[in-house]
Design a protein around this motif. Sequence first.
Motif, mmCIF file in Angstrom:
data_model
loop_
_atom_site.group_PDB
_atom_site.id
_atom_site.type_symbol
_atom_site.label_atom_id
_atom_site.label_comp_id
_atom_site.label_asym_id
_atom_site.label_seq_id
_atom_site.Cartn_x
_atom_site.Cartn_y
_atom_site.Cartn_z
ATOM 1 N N UNK A 17 0.853 -1.193 0.000
ATOM 2 C CA UNK A 17 0.000 0.000 0.000
ATOM 3 C C UNK A 17 0.884 1.237 0.000
ATOM 4 N N UNK A 18 0.605 2.183 -0.906
ATOM 5 C CA UNK A 18 1.353 3.416 -0.991
ATOM 6 C C UNK A 18 0.390 4.606 -1.044
ATOM 7 N N UNK A 19 0.970 5.779 -0.803
ATOM 8 C CA UNK A 19 0.193 7.013 -0.924
ATOM 9 C C UNK A 19 0.756 7.790 -2.100
ATOM 10 N N UNK A 20 0.157 7.651 -3.278
ATOM 11 C CA UNK A 20 0.724 8.292 -4.457
ATOM 12 C C UNK A 20 0.483 9.798 -4.455
ATOM 13 N N UNK B 282 -13.916 0.207 -4.333
ATOM 14 C CA UNK B 282 -14.909 -0.534 -5.134
ATOM 15 C C UNK B 282 -15.367 -1.810 -4.454
ATOM 16 N N UNK B 283 -14.446 -2.545 -3.847
ATOM 17 C CA UNK B 283 -14.764 -3.874 -3.334
ATOM 18 C C UNK B 283 -15.383 -3.800 -1.953
ATOM 19 N N UNK B 284 -16.254 -4.726 -1.683
ATOM 20 C CA UNK B 284 -16.806 -4.902 -0.347
ATOM 21 C C UNK B 284 -15.741 -5.456 0.594
ATOM 22 N N UNK B 285 -14.992 -6.409 0.088
ATOM 23 C CA UNK B 285 -13.886 -7.018 0.831
ATOM 24 C C UNK B 285 -12.788 -7.358 -0.164
ATOM 25 N N UNK B 286 -11.569 -7.422 0.283
ATOM 26 C CA UNK B 286 -10.474 -7.882 -0.567
ATOM 27 C C UNK B 286 -9.366 -8.408 0.332
ATOM 28 N N UNK B 287 -8.445 -9.172 -0.302
ATOM 29 C CA UNK B 287 -7.351 -9.728 0.454
ATOM 30 C C UNK B 287 -6.312 -10.363 -0.455
ATOM 31 N N UNK B 288 -5.230 -10.839 0.190
ATOM 32 C CA UNK B 288 -4.136 -11.489 -0.521
ATOM 33 C C UNK B 288 -3.868 -12.822 0.151
ATOM 34 N N UNK B 289 -3.707 -13.887 -0.653
ATOM 35 C CA UNK B 289 -3.485 -15.226 -0.120
ATOM 36 C C UNK B 289 -2.296 -15.863 -0.807
ATOM 37 N N UNK B 290 -1.478 -16.628 -0.075
ATOM 38 C CA UNK B 290 -0.441 -17.434 -0.750
ATOM 39 C C UNK B 290 -1.103 -18.571 -1.530
ATOM 40 N N UNK B 291 -0.584 -18.850 -2.691
ATOM 41 C CA UNK B 291 -1.190 -19.875 -3.536
ATOM 42 C C UNK B 291 -0.083 -20.618 -4.278
ATOM 43 N N UNK C 65 -3.675 1.014 -7.073
ATOM 44 C CA UNK C 65 -4.429 -0.225 -7.218
ATOM 45 C C UNK C 65 -5.144 -0.639 -5.954
ATOM 46 N N UNK C 66 -4.448 -0.644 -4.794
ATOM 47 C CA UNK C 66 -5.086 -1.059 -3.549
ATOM 48 C C UNK C 66 -6.108 -0.024 -3.091
ATOM 49 N N UNK C 67 -5.850 1.267 -3.382
ATOM 50 C CA UNK C 67 -6.849 2.282 -3.070
ATOM 51 C C UNK C 67 -8.127 2.041 -3.865
ATOM 52 N N UNK C 68 -7.969 1.621 -5.114
ATOM 53 C CA UNK C 68 -9.140 1.317 -5.942
ATOM 54 C C UNK C 68 -9.917 0.138 -5.370
ATOM 55 N N UNK C 69 -9.203 -0.881 -4.898
ATOM 56 C CA UNK C 69 -9.887 -2.015 -4.273
ATOM 57 C C UNK C 69 -10.662 -1.564 -3.045
ATOM 58 N N UNK C 70 -10.069 -0.696 -2.227
ATOM 59 C CA UNK C 70 -10.768 -0.199 -1.046
ATOM 60 C C UNK C 70 -12.053 0.526 -1.428
#
Length: 708
Positions: free
Chosen positions: A655-658, A674-683, A667-672
Amino acid sequence: MTDDRRPRDAEPSPLPPFDRRNDGEIRPTERLAMNRTGSFDWDLDTGTLDVDEAGLMVFGVDPATYDSRPGSLLEHLEPAERARLDVTVDEAITGGSSSYSVHFPVPLDDGTTQWTHVQARILRSGDGRAHRIVGIVRDATAEVTHSAFILDLEKRRQRQTNIVERTTSAMSRAVTVDDVTAALTGSGGLARLGADGLALGLVENSTLNIVALSGESLEVLDGLGSGTLDRDLPLADTIRSGRPRFITSLSALARRYPELEPHLGRLRFRAAAYLPLVAQARSLGGLALFYRERTVFNADERILCLGLAAIVAQSLQRAMLFDEEREFATQLQSAMLPSRIQEVEGGEIAVRYHAAWSGRQVGGDWYDVITLPKNRYGLVVGDVQGHDTHAAAIMGQLRIALRAYASEGHPPATVLARASRFLSELDTERFATCTYAQVDLASGAVKVVRAGHLGPLIRHVDGRVGSPQVRGGLPLGTSTDLLDEEYPETRLDLVPGETFVLYTDGLVEEPGADLDTGIDALRNEVSRGPAGAEALADHLSERLWERWGSGDDVALLVLRRSPDVGTSHAPRLHQYIHQADPEGLSDARAIVRQALADWDMADFADDAELVTGELLVNVLLHTEGGAVLTLEVLPEPVRRIRLSVQDRSSAWPRRRTPGETSTSGRGLLLLDAVATRWGIEPRGEGKAVWCEIGPPPPPATTPPPAVR
């Protein structure tokens, strides 16, 4: 000649008198008369036609009644013949000719017809006007009859020559026994033989098998003739004795062979020739030719039948030898290829091998499916140089060696490097091309290496077909000789429902066209074909190999990862976006919008498409591979969209403050937003960034597990 051309102001000019002698010798006119030849003198000015007695005898006219008029002389001729004779004479006179010759039939009083020949000379005045015609008339019946006989004889001989030439030409193109029977019974087969029907029987282990029947009404003989050679039937009798039989009476045939009697009444033939088929002292079978109109077989016709039998016998012997060699080659090829392909967990595999239609139907193309550690599979398609048994033998050795190296657990690059070294150490100058892939159907990971071979195709779940850019090395054998055994690996991802296609060049080589044309045709057929692996393999074989693959053998391998379609209440789709595919990003956004419209969730399409583009661009710009997009609808009570983008990078987004002028970092600001929830998982070897779009979940709802 029938018109009275008689201007009365001129007297006829007398002919010079014949030399008449009284010493007992035969006079010239008598000599001509004895040969039924007479003379005439036609005065065109007076219209009178003087004919001597010999000439009148030729015309069958009584000298006592003849009145010197041309019409009286030819009144017995048929009107058509009189018109033809008039045209001939008029054309000669008006056309400036100095002579004419004509044959015409003259009916006689006894009912017979006599052929008469007139040879005339046209005498003209100084200004070119015809005023007199003199000539001879003779009985030409013997000459014309003999000429007709000669013409008929030549016609029959020409017909026999044509029969032999056409049959020889057709048989020369027949390669297999099936080709021989097709040439005999197919379109124009009976016409080539000059027959109205035929039956062909072949001998195998003292048994006669009727392999072909052709001709109207011959179906009544279906089932007759096949069996042991000791049956009392004409074809078996001919084969046993080795002597031809020419039948001109079906009643006599029924008396000789009582078993045929109930069936002969339905046959529409009057004659038959039963001919043994013998080549190099070996009895191959028998050929029966049937005729509707013939009642006799003269010497020439018997010789013709025997000649046709010899042509067919030689063709059959050559075809039988070819079939035996091809059967041996086919068995050799089958022994070199895997006897069976095991079922795979998480997908379905179909393989096809098609031998070339020409040659011995054996070559160096092969396929293989190898079970590997950790529930993975090795897929191989390759081609050894050449189309002969030597190529097949090398292919068998190379396939076993490659299988051994792969089973030991080596990475794909090592497997091909060792296979190249193995081929180089064999006592051969042949090289081989190959594509080898290690597939993990649980994760969809595919590692591909190429050795001078065509790359794979991938059919996506929406029917699009891609050609991944798979890096390659030199053909096996040559890479070792040139000290370049580098085979770089290319990582691909096969999402559920996608199909992986490996093939050899025989499937895409179209005569007269470049290779790209054939590959485009293959891509089109893969896209249009059915989804199942077996059905798709059959579709490709039918549409491509049978279209232009007769000159080369073909190996084909189709792997489909089992689809993950979710349920009607919670549908799901997967899409792989290759890093080198410039259209993949726009295609993915379009797929997301269309899917949500199909699932009655079009209200969320704008947000989902925006997030899809942002997450995919982040992967394609900041990682070294492609991305797997997963879109699903979470089940009720609250239907929401869950969107996941998986890549092979272990680096997580930060997460950055552009700043106001920054072009990235939002990108992460856009997810915050638009999305109801979001996350990152190892896969697996990488990670997945996921988000949910739609109404928020109920307060007591536990977050759903990550999508596998």
